[in-house]
Scaffold this active site. Sequence first.
Site: not given
Ligand code: BGC
Length: 719
Positions: A259
């Site tokens: 993530d």
């Molecule tokens: C989220 C993800 C997301 C990523 C990129 C993170 O804060 O948890 O679900 O894909 O950001 O935007």
Amino acid sequence: MIKYITACALTLFVFGNVSAQNKDEVTLQNKISSIIKKMTLEEKIAMLHGNALFSSAGVKRLGIPELTCDDGPLGVREEIKRFDWNSANWTTDSATFLPNGSAIAATWNPDMANKYGVIIGQEANARKKDVMLSPAFNICRMPLNGRTYEYYSEDPYLNGRLAVQAVKGIQSQDVAACIKHFAANNQEVNRNNINEEIDERTLREIYLPAFKAAIQEGNAYTIMSAYNKVNGYWCSENDFLLNKVLKKEWGFKGAVISDWGGVHHTIAAANNGLDIEMGSSGPYDQWYFADPLLAAVKVGQVSEKIIDDKVRRILWVMYHTSMSANHPKGSIATPAHGKAAYAIASESIVLLKNDAHLLPLKTNNIKSIAVIGDNAIRTFALGGYGAGVKAKYEITALAGIRSRFGQTADIKFAQGYKANYLASRTDEQNAGYDKPNDTLIAEAAAIAKKSDVAILCIGSNREYESEGHDRKTLALPFGEQALVNAVTAANPNTIIVIMAGAPYDLNEIKKSNHTIVWSWFNGSEAGNALADVLKGVINPSGKMPFTFPVSLHDSPAFALNSYPGENLNTTYKEGILVGYRWYDTKNIEPLYCFGYGLSYTNFGYTGLSTDKKNYQLNDKIAVTVKVKNTGNVTGKEVVQLYIKKVNSSILRADKELKAFKKVMITPGKTAIVPMNIKVNDLAYFDDKVNKWVVEPGEYKIMAASSSKDIRKVTSIYVH
Ligand code: BGC
């Protein structure tokens, strides 16, 4: 004899196919090996971390492209600048806004999840994205989780069936799904630091099965590790989750992507299963998987074999996506996509109450409609933290109602409440957001009084339900209850429409109002789908994908005081008793149960039978349910099959969903609904022997219209 020959032919055919697939896989792996041989260590390492916000490097001299990703799950997010989160101001990236996760789950229809996936895949191709960070399907453990709207349901089986199809839909377009967040991102409060203590049985039975299905049946090409820790280790460096379970046990061949900003160490993450580091801060060459990883390889703390394995996985993903033969060109925000978004939205709407038979609205008698509520004019594609969509268009409830009723009725609108809440503000700055606005309420009551019907659109919005924080209470925000009371007093023909993505406290409304419809953040076609449900063009067929508790304190994490945890640690004390498993086992009456939803018709369950009474391991239980449409209009019923182990020697939930099917039935007709349950799927995970075990003995099979509405029961025996 003929049967025998057919069986042999079939066997040959199947094996022929498998070996052809194996051959292709061997050829592909050989090709990948030969590419890896040509790469320098530096080139390999460059592929393992972001080189911009949403891409990682390729190797130009070898013709390996960058790996590009974009956010879902609500649709393909607009193009942002390469190195910051600001809009790139493109004019070609307006996309289809798709219903949110819990809306898709409420369809209880894997075909809808597949439609969703195909659109995501096609629109991703139009934007030249290889990986879509979607679908997201963490279990809804706790109703206040800010991301409940993004996720599917509280049930691992329902999640799994939908996830498999969403993944297949996306990947049918040669775009990689990135299933997320692995594992147990069940609260946003402290999500970057919280350690979740989850016993292995609970992990295996509740939090992992949908991921396993998405990998093994959906063949998901990538997976995103969650921010949180599970059992002491960050998910981005969790040997148990990533190496042991995902890669070894489940045979995952693709890449694990962190993530954004979820990596904490170089060596631990590299050795424990992470493949690509994304979203870290600071200069790109100083990220954990950049120069520090190079240094770690050079001194032998991470072997080059491990690096090669990561590169192999990324190339494997590329060969199925950007480097696939005849890669589709894709298309974005087409009328066909709008039609599919409408189909999903119209199957997701849940009719909670229709006691006065006000719905469907009888257009002949209705000359005036008061549409009330900020949510009637609000769009939901954007808002709060987390990914949204620059929607090509979004039909609001008011626009939908105007288009469906505007010819025959005079439609007036009043805002009714102000949604004074922004996710980016502090609690102090948001203070007072829950207070009613007396002036707006008086205006609303006045137009309601003068109209034949009032349609009151309340609920939450994308600021109030947002990534990055959890709600503090189940209460409806913005003083909505006072508005409901005033409008209902002014006009008893009031329909309450709630737009939200998670459970709320509807005690008062359930008690005092006769007509309640639940809609969601329901995508580009939300308003049309809603208006068609109100009009009866669509017969509602959505069912709740999670339990609405009477009180927050009934819900397991609250009842056991295990949310949000102490000292950044939370123990999942409820174990396997999540969602309806908890309420039913503990005999706690919910407000609305899992699987609940009404229709404009009625369904009678007239039969439940199994092909045999006695089964062995590896058998399939062939179940047949007969369901009759006893009303006057065609409708779709979600036939649900739950099982219960009689006299279980260990704790089991009072019931567990094992199969479901949505069927369309015309009035007076009986549908014969075949469903299968594998005997092996009756197993529980025995953490003493680390194995799935099917306990012999009697199992009840329950055919149900919701988790609390069991219509027929039969027993089978496992030997
Ligand atoms: C989220 C993800 C997301 C990523 C990129 C993170 O804060 O948890 O679900 O894909 O950001 O935007």
